[in-house]
Design an enzyme around this catalytic site. Structure first.
Site, PDB file in Angstrom:
ATOM      1  N   TYR A  91     -55.066 -99.631  66.409  1.00 24.60           N
ATOM      2  CA  TYR A  91     -56.283 -99.442  65.625  1.00 24.60           C
ATOM      3  C   TYR A  91     -57.130 -98.265  66.355  1.00 24.60           C
ATOM      4  CZ  TYR A  91     -61.111-100.778  64.234  1.00 24.60           C
ATOM      5  OH  TYR A  91     -62.197-100.763  63.490  1.00 24.60           O
ATOM      6  N   LYS A 118     -58.175 -94.931  64.438  1.00 24.95           N
ATOM      7  CA  LYS A 118     -59.708 -94.406  64.310  1.00 24.95           C
ATOM      8  C   LYS A 118     -59.911 -92.926  64.886  1.00 24.95           C
ATOM      9  CE  LYS A 118     -61.270 -97.818  61.924  1.00 24.95           C
ATOM     10  NZ  LYS A 118     -61.892 -97.578  60.398  1.00 24.95           N
TER      11      LYS A 118
END
Length: 305
Positions: free
Chosen positions: A166, A170
Site C-alpha cells: 500500500y 501511495k
C-alpha cells in the site's frame, strides 16, 4: 454550497460507493457537477462485487436535484478504465474532473507478504490511477483543461507497519501526480494529490491488539470521511486554477501542505570519494539529519480538531 462552483463540470469519482469517495461524489454534485459514480462494490481486499453502494449514491444525488450515473468498471483494467471515462462522455458529453479514489488493502508484514498480495494492491492503487488518468488525458488535452485529484496516503508519504504494498502504491501516486502535472501543464491541466485521514471500512481493518493500537483506533474513529470532500471540491474548481503538482492532507478540520523531497545536506570532496572516506566522513556528517523510522502516527501525534 453554491451550485455555481462546479456548474457545467463533469466528474468521475472512482471508489465512490462508500467512505471518502462517497463523500466526494456527493459534494461535487452539490457544487453543481454531474458525477459518474464508479464502484464495483468489492471488499476492502478487492474481492466480490456489489452494485448497491454506487446505486445508492446516485439515488442520493438525484434526490437532492443533481445528476449522476453508476459505473461498475474496474480501475485495475486498462480497457475498463477507458470504458468508465467513456461513460462520462456518453452520459454527459464531456469530462472535467477525475478523482482517483479507488483502493484496496492486503496488509501483511513485509517478510510474509506474497507476490499476489503485493501485485493486487499495486494493480488497483497505482496502476488503476495511471489507467484512469491516461484514459481521460486525450479529452483534457482536446478541451484545454481538466483537473486530476489523486488520493494518496500518509502510509506512503511517511510510513506504516505491514503496508509495504500500500505504501509503495501511495507514494507512487504522489510521484505520478507530479509527473502528470508537469507533462499536462501546457494543456491547462492540473494534477494534485490529497492524503485523507478518515474512519472508513478500510481503516477499520487496522489491528487493535495493544493499548497503543486501541488508543490510535479510537482517535481515528473521530475522523469523519465527509470532512475530506469540501477541500476536494475546492481543488477541482476553476478557483484553484493556479494549484498543481502539490500534495495536501485533510484531517477533520485541518488541512496540510506536504513538503516534497529536496536535499537537506551535502558532502563534497575535491579528490573524489572512496568507500573508506564515505564511511569516515559522510555517514557521521549526515547522522543528525537522518530520518527516523517514523510511522504516520508518530508524526501526527495531536488529537484531530
Amino acid at each position: 454550497m453554491s451550485k455555481d462552483l462546479l456548474a457545467g463540470k463533469v466528474a468521475l469519482v472512482t471508489g465512490a460507493g462508500r467512505g471518502v469517495g462517497r463523500g466526494i461524489a456527493l459534494e461535487l454534485a452539490a457544487a453543481g457537477a454531474k458525477v459518474v459514480v464508479n464502484d464495483i462494490g468489492a471488499t476492502t481486499s478487492g474481492e466480490g462485487q456489489d452494485l448497491s453502494p454506487a446505486q445508492e449514491v446516485v439515488a442520493e444525488i438525484a434526490a437532492a436535484g443533481g445528476e449522476a450515473v453508476v459505473d461498475t468498471n474496474s480501475v485495475a483494467d486498462w480497457d475498463e478504465a477507458h470504458a468508465m471515462v467513456q461513460t462520462a462522455i456518453d452520459s454527459f458529453g464531456r469530462i472535467d474532473i477525475v478523482v482517483n479514489n479507488a483502493g484496496i488493502l492486503r496488509d501483511t508484514i513485509f517478510h510474509k507478504m506474497s507476490r499476489e498480495e503485493f501485485e493486487a494492491v499495486i494493480n488497483v492503487n497505482l496502476n488503476g490511477v495511471f489507467y484512469v488518468s491516461r484514459a481521460a488525458a486525450p479529452h483534457f488535452k482536446e478541451q484545454s483543461g481538466g483537473s486530476y485529484i489523486h488520493i494518496t496516503s500518509s502510509s506512503g508519504l511517511i510510513g506504516n507497519f505491514g503496508q509495504a504494498n500500500y505504501a509503495a502504491a501511495k507514494l507512487g501516486v504522489a510521484a505520478l501526480s507530479k509527473s502528470i502535472a508537469m507533462d499536462m501543464q501546457r494543456f491547462n491541466v492540473r494534477s494534485n494529490a490529497v492524503a485523507p485521514w478518515a474512519w472508513t471500512r478500510m481503516v477499520d481493518t487496522i489491528p487493535a491488539e495493544t493499548e497503543e493500537q486501541k488508543k490510535r483506533v479510537e482517535g481515528l474513529k473521530k475522523l469523519v470521511p465527509e470532512k475530506i470532500a469540501p477541500f476536494v471540491a475546492a481543488l477541482a474548481s476553476d478557483a484553484a486554477s493556479g494549484v498543481t503538482g502539490q500534495i495536501f492532507g485533510v484531517r477533520n478540520n485541518e488541512i496540510y501542505l506536504f513538503s516534497q523531497s529536496r536535499p537537506v545536506r551535502t558532502a563534497h570532496t575535491s579528490d573524489g570519494w572512496t568507500p573508506a572516506s564515505v564511511i569516515e566522513r559522510v555517514f557521521p556528517m549526515f547522522q543528525n539529519d537522518f530520518y527516523p523510522l517514523h510511522r504516520s502516527g508518530d508524526v501526527f501525534t495531536w488529537e484531530p480538531v
